[in-house]
Design a protein around this motif. Structure first.
Motif, mmCIF file in Angstrom:
data_model
loop_
_atom_site.group_PDB
_atom_site.id
_atom_site.type_symbol
_atom_site.label_atom_id
_atom_site.label_comp_id
_atom_site.label_asym_id
_atom_site.label_seq_id
_atom_site.Cartn_x
_atom_site.Cartn_y
_atom_site.Cartn_z
ATOM 1 N N LEU A 1 41.248 27.440 61.886
ATOM 2 C CA LEU A 1 41.961 28.247 62.878
ATOM 3 C C LEU A 1 42.747 27.385 63.873
ATOM 4 O O LEU A 1 43.792 27.801 64.364
ATOM 5 N N LYS A 2 42.274 26.165 64.147
ATOM 6 C CA LYS A 2 42.948 25.267 65.079
ATOM 7 C C LYS A 2 44.111 24.513 64.436
ATOM 8 O O LYS A 2 44.970 24.000 65.155
ATOM 9 N N TYR B 1 31.036 27.105 59.031
ATOM 10 C CA TYR B 1 31.441 27.528 60.373
ATOM 11 C C TYR B 1 32.404 26.527 60.993
ATOM 12 O O TYR B 1 33.452 26.904 61.535
ATOM 13 N N PHE B 2 32.059 25.221 60.934
ATOM 14 C CA PHE B 2 32.922 24.210 61.545
ATOM 15 C C PHE B 2 34.248 24.083 60.815
ATOM 16 O O PHE B 2 35.287 23.867 61.436
ATOM 17 N N LYS C 1 36.383 26.987 61.972
ATOM 18 C CA LYS C 1 36.926 26.744 63.311
ATOM 19 C C LYS C 1 38.095 25.760 63.262
ATOM 20 O O LYS C 1 39.097 25.957 63.952
ATOM 21 N N GLN C 2 37.984 24.704 62.447
ATOM 22 C CA GLN C 2 39.071 23.736 62.319
ATOM 23 C C GLN C 2 40.276 24.355 61.614
ATOM 24 O O GLN C 2 41.419 24.027 61.921
#
Length: 115
Positions: A42-43, A35-36, A39-40
């Motif tokens: 996508l950033k 998950y993390f 998220k990274q």
């Protein structure tokens, strides 16, 4: 007899749950990492960072997939919950009838009305 069946089902579910605790922890940790990393990913702005996060995400996904037997542990936990719920449900029905002081009165009144 119903209580015996619930006890057997609960015992089997408890054994399956205990035997799958390791994969369940591994699944939770690897899913959190996945998950993390997602998220990274996508950033991330640069292509190199996206490739790096993609590789890390693939490794985390493989770790998550390798802990697939944890699904059996989750199913066993759900079965154990259902057994617990049914066990308390059968005893609570009897207790409610015993608490009602007018249950016997209503039965006798219905018998008198029929005669």
């Amino acid at each position: 007899m119903k209580k015996l069946g619930l006890m057997i089902a609960g015992g089997v579910a408890a054994i399956v749950l205990i035997s799958n605790l390791g994969p369940m922890v591994g699944l939770a940790v690897s899913a959190a990492i996945l998950y993390f990393v997602f998220k990274q990913f996508l950033k991330a702005e640069s292509t190199l960072a996206k490739v790096g996060y993609g590789v890390l995400g693939f490794i985390a996904f493989m770790a998550t997939a390798s802990n697939f037997p944890a699904i059996l542990g989750l199913a066993a936990a759900y079965v154990l919950y259902l057994v617990y719920k049914k066990w308390n449900e059968s005893s609570s029905i009897v207790k409610e009838e015993e608490k009602d002081p007018f249950a016997n009165f209503e039965k006798q009144w219905a018998e008198l009305k029929q005669n």
